[in-house]
Write an enzyme that holds these catalytic residues in place. Structure first.
Site, PDB file in Angstrom:
ATOM      1  N   HIS A  18     -33.673   8.660  20.811  1.00 50.17           N
ATOM      2  CA  HIS A  18     -32.426   8.922  21.543  1.00 50.17           C
ATOM      3  C   HIS A  18     -31.528   9.889  20.754  1.00 50.17           C
ATOM      4  O   HIS A  18     -30.973  10.828  21.313  1.00 50.17           O
ATOM      5  CB  HIS A  18     -31.647   7.618  21.762  1.00 50.17           C
ATOM      6  CG  HIS A  18     -32.334   6.590  22.606  1.00 50.17           C
ATOM      7  ND1 HIS A  18     -32.611   5.318  22.167  1.00 50.17           N
ATOM      8  CD2 HIS A  18     -32.812   6.646  23.877  1.00 50.17           C
ATOM      9  CE1 HIS A  18     -33.205   4.633  23.121  1.00 50.17           C
ATOM     10  NE2 HIS A  18     -33.353   5.411  24.168  1.00 50.17           N
ATOM     11  N   LYS A  42     -31.797  -5.050  33.001  1.00 49.80           N
ATOM     12  CA  LYS A  42     -32.606  -5.473  31.847  1.00 49.80           C
ATOM     13  C   LYS A  42     -31.901  -6.611  31.111  1.00 49.80           C
ATOM     14  O   LYS A  42     -30.669  -6.585  30.984  1.00 49.80           O
ATOM     15  CB  LYS A  42     -32.791  -4.322  30.855  1.00 49.80           C
ATOM     16  CG  LYS A  42     -33.716  -3.220  31.330  1.00 49.80           C
ATOM     17  CD  LYS A  42     -33.839  -2.150  30.269  1.00 49.80           C
ATOM     18  CE  LYS A  42     -34.813  -1.044  30.689  1.00 49.80           C
ATOM     19  NZ  LYS A  42     -34.872   0.045  29.720  1.00 49.80           N
ATOM     20  N   ARG A  91     -40.248  11.924  27.666  1.00 51.88           N
ATOM     21  CA  ARG A  91     -41.129  11.820  26.493  1.00 51.88           C
ATOM     22  C   ARG A  91     -42.562  12.176  26.834  1.00 51.88           C
ATOM     23  O   ARG A  91     -43.295  12.703  26.013  1.00 51.88           O
ATOM     24  CB  ARG A  91     -41.100  10.395  25.930  1.00 51.88           C
ATOM     25  CG  ARG A  91     -39.812  10.023  25.259  1.00 51.88           C
ATOM     26  CD  ARG A  91     -39.704   8.530  25.101  1.00 51.88           C
ATOM     27  NE  ARG A  91     -39.672   7.887  26.410  1.00 51.88           N
ATOM     28  CZ  ARG A  91     -39.712   6.591  26.602  1.00 51.88           C
ATOM     29  NH1 ARG A  91     -39.823   5.774  25.578  1.00 51.88           N
ATOM     30  NH2 ARG A  91     -39.653   6.095  27.819  1.00 51.88           N
ATOM     31  N   SER A 129     -37.380   1.409  22.737  1.00 52.08           N
ATOM     32  CA  SER A 129     -36.581   0.322  22.170  1.00 52.08           C
ATOM     33  C   SER A 129     -37.380  -0.984  22.153  1.00 52.08           C
ATOM     34  O   SER A 129     -37.301  -1.753  21.191  1.00 52.08           O
ATOM     35  CB  SER A 129     -35.297   0.140  22.969  1.00 52.08           C
ATOM     36  OG  SER A 129     -34.529   1.315  22.891  1.00 52.08           O
TER      37      SER A 129
HETATM   38  N1  COA Z   1     -36.543   8.308  22.728  1.00 49.94           N
HETATM   39  C1  COA Z   1     -36.962   7.067  22.603  1.00 49.94           C
HETATM   40  N2  COA Z   1     -36.964   6.176  23.591  1.00 49.94           N
HETATM   41  C2  COA Z   1     -36.508   6.600  24.776  1.00 49.94           C
HETATM   42  C3  COA Z   1     -36.059   7.895  24.984  1.00 49.94           C
HETATM   43  C4  COA Z   1     -36.090   8.777  23.890  1.00 49.94           C
HETATM   44  N3  COA Z   1     -35.682  10.035  23.997  1.00 49.94           N
HETATM   45  N4  COA Z   1     -35.671   8.009  26.265  1.00 49.94           N
HETATM   46  C5  COA Z   1     -35.880   6.824  26.834  1.00 49.94           C
HETATM   47  N5  COA Z   1     -36.390   5.964  25.941  1.00 49.94           N
HETATM   48  C6  COA Z   1     -36.830   4.608  26.196  1.00 49.94           C
HETATM   49  C7  COA Z   1     -35.766   3.592  26.060  1.00 49.94           C
HETATM   50  O1  COA Z   1     -35.695   3.079  24.751  1.00 49.94           O
HETATM   51  C8  COA Z   1     -36.228   2.555  27.036  1.00 49.94           C
HETATM   52  O2  COA Z   1     -37.250   1.788  26.422  1.00 49.94           O
HETATM   53  P1  COA Z   1     -37.424   0.237  26.755  1.00 49.94           P
HETATM   54  O3  COA Z   1     -37.686   0.154  28.225  1.00 49.94           O
HETATM   55  O4  COA Z   1     -38.580  -0.120  25.896  1.00 49.94           O
HETATM   56  O5  COA Z   1     -36.166  -0.448  26.367  1.00 49.94           O
HETATM   57  C9  COA Z   1     -36.859   3.362  28.160  1.00 49.94           C
HETATM   58  O6  COA Z   1     -37.248   4.548  27.551  1.00 49.94           O
HETATM   59  C10 COA Z   1     -35.946   3.727  29.289  1.00 49.94           C
HETATM   60  O7  COA Z   1     -34.719   3.126  29.156  1.00 49.94           O
HETATM   61  P2  COA Z   1     -33.313   3.786  29.356  1.00 49.94           P
HETATM   62  O8  COA Z   1     -33.218   5.136  28.769  1.00 49.94           O
HETATM   63  O9  COA Z   1     -32.303   2.820  28.918  1.00 49.94           O
HETATM   64  O10 COA Z   1     -33.272   4.034  30.880  1.00 49.94           O
HETATM   65  P3  COA Z   1     -33.439   3.030  32.041  1.00 49.94           P
HETATM   66  O11 COA Z   1     -34.618   3.451  32.806  1.00 49.94           O
HETATM   67  O12 COA Z   1     -33.369   1.615  31.567  1.00 49.94           O
HETATM   68  O13 COA Z   1     -32.151   3.391  32.909  1.00 49.94           O
HETATM   69  C11 COA Z   1     -29.827   3.764  33.288  1.00 49.94           C
HETATM   70  C12 COA Z   1     -30.915   3.169  32.413  1.00 49.94           C
HETATM   71  C13 COA Z   1     -28.558   3.511  32.547  1.00 49.94           C
HETATM   72  C14 COA Z   1     -29.980   5.269  33.471  1.00 49.94           C
HETATM   73  C15 COA Z   1     -29.822   3.145  34.707  1.00 49.94           C
HETATM   74  O14 COA Z   1     -30.124   1.774  34.628  1.00 49.94           O
HETATM   75  C16 COA Z   1     -28.450   3.293  35.341  1.00 49.94           C
HETATM   76  O15 COA Z   1     -28.090   4.370  35.780  1.00 49.94           O
HETATM   77  N6  COA Z   1     -27.659   2.169  35.416  1.00 49.94           N
HETATM   78  C17 COA Z   1     -26.312   2.165  35.965  1.00 49.94           C
HETATM   79  C18 COA Z   1     -26.293   1.547  37.354  1.00 49.94           C
HETATM   80  C19 COA Z   1     -26.714   2.554  38.394  1.00 49.94           C
HETATM   81  O16 COA Z   1     -26.076   3.561  38.617  1.00 49.94           O
HETATM   82  N7  COA Z   1     -27.838   2.254  39.049  1.00 49.94           N
HETATM   83  C20 COA Z   1     -28.385   3.112  40.060  1.00 49.94           C
HETATM   84  C21 COA Z   1     -29.246   4.185  39.450  1.00 49.94           C
HETATM   85  S1  COA Z   1     -29.924   5.235  40.687  1.00 49.94           S
END
Ligand code: COA
Length: 159
Positions: A18, A42, A91, A129
């Site tokens: 990140h 989550k 990624r 994560s």
């Molecule tokens: N490097 C390392 N890990 C990465 C990464 C990077 N560059 N980019 C993503 N990841 C990993 C994260 O660690 C996470 O891993 P995990 O699942 O093992 O914990 C995974 O990829 C994706 O997680 P995250 O980046 O947190 O995204 P998400 O898919 O959980 O979505 C939000 C999170 C915040 C974007 C989404 O839930 C959201 O928008 N929530 C707000 C409510 C909303 O508007 N909902 C409607 C959306 S249309």
């Protein structure tokens, strides 16, 4: 570019993957608002306050970055910050489908908001994560994957 971008995520916890993405973004955008989401569906290991604190510490040396927790819809958070861009990382090909769905849904919710994508350094392509937490829980060394303060928080959590 004199543009503000929101980089949203669960950040449970923030990893070097990140932070690499934020550093790359900071070369392109003048302002990056890291949005730590509470409504992600989550079950998180760290509270919202802890996730925000750890992200702030990990990104304290990157210019133009602010870290804020948010609840509710991402598109509303983006608008609140006078931004119209969402930054996400890709990624691997496996990320594409989920990211495509998210960006399409966000566009449907607010057609004025665009999503843009950067790829992290290949060295971080395999980090997530969940994997980092699993390794820490089983007593493995996560120092290559997270900041020292996140490592400390993980050790305390899984002691
Ligand atoms: N490097 C390392 N890990 C990465 C990464 C990077 N560059 N980019 C993503 N990841 C990993 C994260 O660690 C996470 O891993 P995990 O699942 O093992 O914990 C995974 O990829 C994706 O997680 P995250 O980046 O947190 O995204 P998400 O898919 O959980 O979505 C939000 C999170 C915040 C974007 C989404 O839930 C959201 O928008 N929530 C707000 C409510 C909303 O508007 N909902 C409607 C959306 S249309």
């Amino acid at each position: 570019m004199n543009l503000a971008v929101v980089y949203p995520g669960t950040f449970d916890p923030i990893t070097n993957g990140h932070t690499d993405l934020v550093r790359r973004g900071s070369r392109v955008f003048s302002r990056i608002i890291v949005g730590v989401a509470s409504d992600t569906g989550k079950q998180t290991t760290f509270s919202l306050e802890e996730r925000v604190r750890l992200a702030r510490e990990a990104l304290s040396d990157v210019p133009g970055v602010t870290v804020t927790g948010f609840s509710g819809l991402l598109v509303n958070f983006v608008r609140t910050h006078d931004a119209s861009l969402i930054l996400r990382g890709l990624r691997a090909v496996s990320d594409f489908e989920h990211e495509f769905q998210l960006s399409s849904m966000n566009r449907k919710l607010d057609p004025d908001i665009e999503s843009i994508f950067l790829t992290p350094d290949e060295a971080y392509g395999f980090i997530s994560s969940s994997l980092v937490k699993e390794i820490a829980r089983l007593g493995g060394d996560v120092s290559d994957f997270v900041s020292p303060s996140v490592q400390k928080a993980l050790i305390t959590r899984f002691k």
